[in-house]
Design a protein around this motif. Sequence first.
Motif, PDB file in Angstrom:
ATOM      1  N   ALA A 249       0.829  -1.201   0.000  1.00  0.00           N
ATOM      2  CA  ALA A 249       0.000   0.000   0.000  1.00  0.00           C
ATOM      3  C   ALA A 249       0.869   1.259   0.000  1.00  0.00           C
ATOM      4  O   ALA A 249       0.581   2.240  -0.698  1.00  0.00           O
ATOM      5  N   LEU A 250       1.947   1.225   0.776  1.00  0.00           N
ATOM      6  CA  LEU A 250       2.851   2.371   0.848  1.00  0.00           C
ATOM      7  C   LEU A 250       3.512   2.631  -0.503  1.00  0.00           C
ATOM      8  O   LEU A 250       3.537   3.754  -1.005  1.00  0.00           O
ATOM      9  N   LEU A 251       4.042   1.581  -1.105  1.00  0.00           N
ATOM     10  CA  LEU A 251       4.725   1.723  -2.390  1.00  0.00           C
ATOM     11  C   LEU A 251       3.748   2.127  -3.489  1.00  0.00           C
ATOM     12  O   LEU A 251       4.070   2.943  -4.366  1.00  0.00           O
ATOM     13  N   GLY A 252       2.545   1.548  -3.448  1.00  0.00           N
ATOM     14  CA  GLY A 252       1.534   1.890  -4.436  1.00  0.00           C
ATOM     15  C   GLY A 252       1.116   3.343  -4.346  1.00  0.00           C
ATOM     16  O   GLY A 252       0.864   3.999  -5.360  1.00  0.00           O
ATOM     17  N   THR A 253       1.040   3.865  -3.121  1.00  0.00           N
ATOM     18  CA  THR A 253       0.705   5.276  -2.932  1.00  0.00           C
ATOM     19  C   THR A 253       1.769   6.177  -3.553  1.00  0.00           C
ATOM     20  O   THR A 253       1.457   7.176  -4.221  1.00  0.00           O
ATOM     21  N   ALA A 254       3.030   5.820  -3.354  1.00  0.00           N
ATOM     22  CA  ALA A 254       4.120   6.609  -3.937  1.00  0.00           C
ATOM     23  C   ALA A 254       4.057   6.587  -5.456  1.00  0.00           C
ATOM     24  O   ALA A 254       4.208   7.628  -6.122  1.00  0.00           O
ATOM     25  N   PHE A 255       3.822   5.424  -6.032  1.00  0.00           N
ATOM     26  CA  PHE A 255       3.730   5.297  -7.485  1.00  0.00           C
ATOM     27  C   PHE A 255       2.543   6.098  -8.013  1.00  0.00           C
ATOM     28  O   PHE A 255       2.643   6.798  -9.036  1.00  0.00           O
ATOM     29  N   PHE A 256       1.407   6.026  -7.311  1.00  0.00           N
ATOM     30  CA  PHE A 256       0.215   6.767  -7.717  1.00  0.00           C
ATOM     31  C   PHE A 256       0.490   8.261  -7.731  1.00  0.00           C
ATOM     32  O   PHE A 256       0.082   8.981  -8.652  1.00  0.00           O
ATOM     33  N   MET A 257       1.200   8.769  -6.719  1.00  0.00           N
ATOM     34  CA  MET A 257       1.540  10.193  -6.662  1.00  0.00           C
ATOM     35  C   MET A 257       2.375  10.619  -7.863  1.00  0.00           C
ATOM     36  O   MET A 257       2.140  11.669  -8.468  1.00  0.00           O
ATOM     37  N   VAL A 258       3.360   9.797  -8.213  1.00  0.00           N
ATOM     38  CA  VAL A 258       4.251  10.116  -9.326  1.00  0.00           C
ATOM     39  C   VAL A 258       3.475  10.196 -10.645  1.00  0.00           C
ATOM     40  O   VAL A 258       3.634  11.135 -11.432  1.00  0.00           O
TER      41      VAL A 258
ATOM     42  N   VAL B 288      13.012  19.511 -10.569  1.00  0.00           N
ATOM     43  CA  VAL B 288      13.468  18.786  -9.373  1.00  0.00           C
ATOM     44  C   VAL B 288      12.445  17.736  -8.973  1.00  0.00           C
ATOM     45  O   VAL B 288      12.792  16.626  -8.545  1.00  0.00           O
ATOM     46  N   GLN B 289      11.170  18.057  -9.138  1.00  0.00           N
ATOM     47  CA  GLN B 289      10.113  17.085  -8.859  1.00  0.00           C
ATOM     48  C   GLN B 289      10.247  15.873  -9.785  1.00  0.00           C
ATOM     49  O   GLN B 289      10.031  14.728  -9.369  1.00  0.00           O
ATOM     50  N   GLY B 290      10.632  16.119 -11.030  1.00  0.00           N
ATOM     51  CA  GLY B 290      10.866  15.014 -11.962  1.00  0.00           C
ATOM     52  C   GLY B 290      12.033  14.150 -11.539  1.00  0.00           C
ATOM     53  O   GLY B 290      12.000  12.919 -11.685  1.00  0.00           O
ATOM     54  N   VAL B 291      13.094  14.780 -10.992  1.00  0.00           N
ATOM     55  CA  VAL B 291      14.234  14.015 -10.479  1.00  0.00           C
ATOM     56  C   VAL B 291      13.782  13.100  -9.339  1.00  0.00           C
ATOM     57  O   VAL B 291      14.147  11.918  -9.276  1.00  0.00           O
ATOM     58  N   SER B 292      12.972  13.640  -8.438  1.00  0.00           N
ATOM     59  CA  SER B 292      12.494  12.826  -7.312  1.00  0.00           C
ATOM     60  C   SER B 292      11.623  11.669  -7.802  1.00  0.00           C
ATOM     61  O   SER B 292      11.711  10.550  -7.291  1.00  0.00           O
ATOM     62  N   ALA B 293      10.798  11.931  -8.810  1.00  0.00           N
ATOM     63  CA  ALA B 293       9.957  10.870  -9.367  1.00  0.00           C
ATOM     64  C   ALA B 293      10.801   9.776 -10.012  1.00  0.00           C
ATOM     65  O   ALA B 293      10.468   8.588  -9.942  1.00  0.00           O
ATOM     66  N   ALA B 294      11.911  10.171 -10.655  1.00  0.00           N
ATOM     67  CA  ALA B 294      12.808   9.202 -11.279  1.00  0.00           C
ATOM     68  C   ALA B 294      13.492   8.313 -10.252  1.00  0.00           C
ATOM     69  O   ALA B 294      13.917   7.194 -10.569  1.00  0.00           O
ATOM     70  N   LEU B 295      13.627   8.796  -9.022  1.00  0.00           N
ATOM     71  CA  LEU B 295      14.157   7.966  -7.940  1.00  0.00           C
ATOM     72  C   LEU B 295      13.068   7.075  -7.351  1.00  0.00           C
ATOM     73  O   LEU B 295      13.296   5.904  -7.052  1.00  0.00           O
ATOM     74  N   MET B 296      11.859   7.617  -7.199  1.00  0.00           N
ATOM     75  CA  MET B 296      10.791   6.900  -6.514  1.00  0.00           C
ATOM     76  C   MET B 296      10.213   5.752  -7.327  1.00  0.00           C
ATOM     77  O   MET B 296      10.049   4.646  -6.819  1.00  0.00           O
ATOM     78  N   ALA B 297       9.882   6.005  -8.605  1.00  0.00           N
ATOM     79  CA  ALA B 297       9.117   5.031  -9.384  1.00  0.00           C
ATOM     80  C   ALA B 297       9.866   3.713  -9.595  1.00  0.00           C
ATOM     81  O   ALA B 297       9.347   2.642  -9.240  1.00  0.00           O
TER      82      ALA B 297
END
Length: 471
Positions: free
Chosen positions: A2-11, A96-105
Amino acid sequence: MALLGTAFFMVILDSTIVLTAVPSMQEDLRLSVSGVQWVLIGYALAFGGLMLLGGRVADLLGRRRVFMAGVALFAVSSLLCGLAWTGGVLIVSRAVQGVSAALMAPTALSIVMSMFGEGADRNKALGIWGGLGGVGATAGLLVGGVVTAGLGWEWIFYINVPVAIALLALSPLLLQKGQASAAIRTFDAAGATTITAALLLLVYAVFKLPESGWASVQTTGLLMAASVLVAVFVVVESRSAAPLVPLRVFRMRTLVSGNLTIFTVGLAVDGMLFPLTLYAQEVLGYSALQFGLLSAVMTVMSIAGAMAGQSLVTRLGVRATAVPSMLLMGLGSLLLVRVPADGSFVNDLLLGLLIFGPGLGGAFVASQIAALTGVSEEESGLASGLVDTSFNIGSAVGISIVTMVAVSRTDQLLATGRPAPVALAEGYQSAFWATVVFAGVGLLAALLLRGTPDTSRPAEQVDAEPVATPK
């Protein structure tokens, strides 16, 4: 999960939620048309260009550590986006938000891979993952319209902050720490630099294609520079003691065919969604919010397709799932090529979306499972980065091609004296024909996937399997 899915959904949500807020941003910050484009392109460039690097860094430094760093950067950059007092601040913060998304996804996906072994459990997890991606991609239009109208465009960014803080607080409790790879001792800086620069140039060239065209000096120069950098990258990796991307992974038929298929899924999905959005708003006169509500039917069907797809992959294999899914995407696109200037949602769009949706869900999940099968745990971040990069570059290429096709056809008809609504509608018809072609290419790619699932062999044997004709 659920935690990981939430992060992916945000991205994924943040890739589209900005679209409906663009007019408000432009008015408040006095952004030029070029500035507005960079609000969108900056995020896409960083996200698409750095995902491969982000996935590999997670392998080297430890996945939980990299995931949490990405979430923290996402919170800070989202806050800065909302607080932006000039257009330049917003553009930089979005990058910078795109950089963070590239780390998270890719990191989140690689953790999912390590949580579930190959087979039914992982397939089910990836089915959920695909469903979340479908919801996030289409919900952005709806959520963005509601939030912008009710609270202001700043809040499409502010809402990320408390969610990211909650993810940061829960990550140490729910995610295993994981170990960094020994390869960190000799990090491949040359490989990281060349492939990242190549991807950035490629993504930028693709996004500027509708303006510059294929034959322009700018496009040709960017593509040639990207090709040279890729060639340099291959040489560097072949000689590196600890390569960023071990070239042996490209001997895996499942990885190569899976990434090729998911690239074509990206082509077809955004190649269809982009002209569909413009047709609904420019020709039929729907607002972004109205279209977001109406397009929810495709979102629901894509979730159903993703969940059915993971079950079919477990029982029948990836090829038996991906082939009919691509056929559904092609048929759905074919039903849209008849959209008229005086059309309606129910008569001209509904059936195509009902058919395209499950095809999208099934094809995405099947190709993703294929691309991640047989990958060792220490290279799961790399494989996840490859999957995400393939899909996002496919999406960018698809949008660029259909835009050029639609604009060219519309301009041609306007020059002959056709009324603007008719010329626009026929331009979008041509764009949907291009999507049919994308789905046909995807069908050919799906035929290269493995016929039946076989997860009993060790990863080393799978790694050694050459790319060949389908089994």
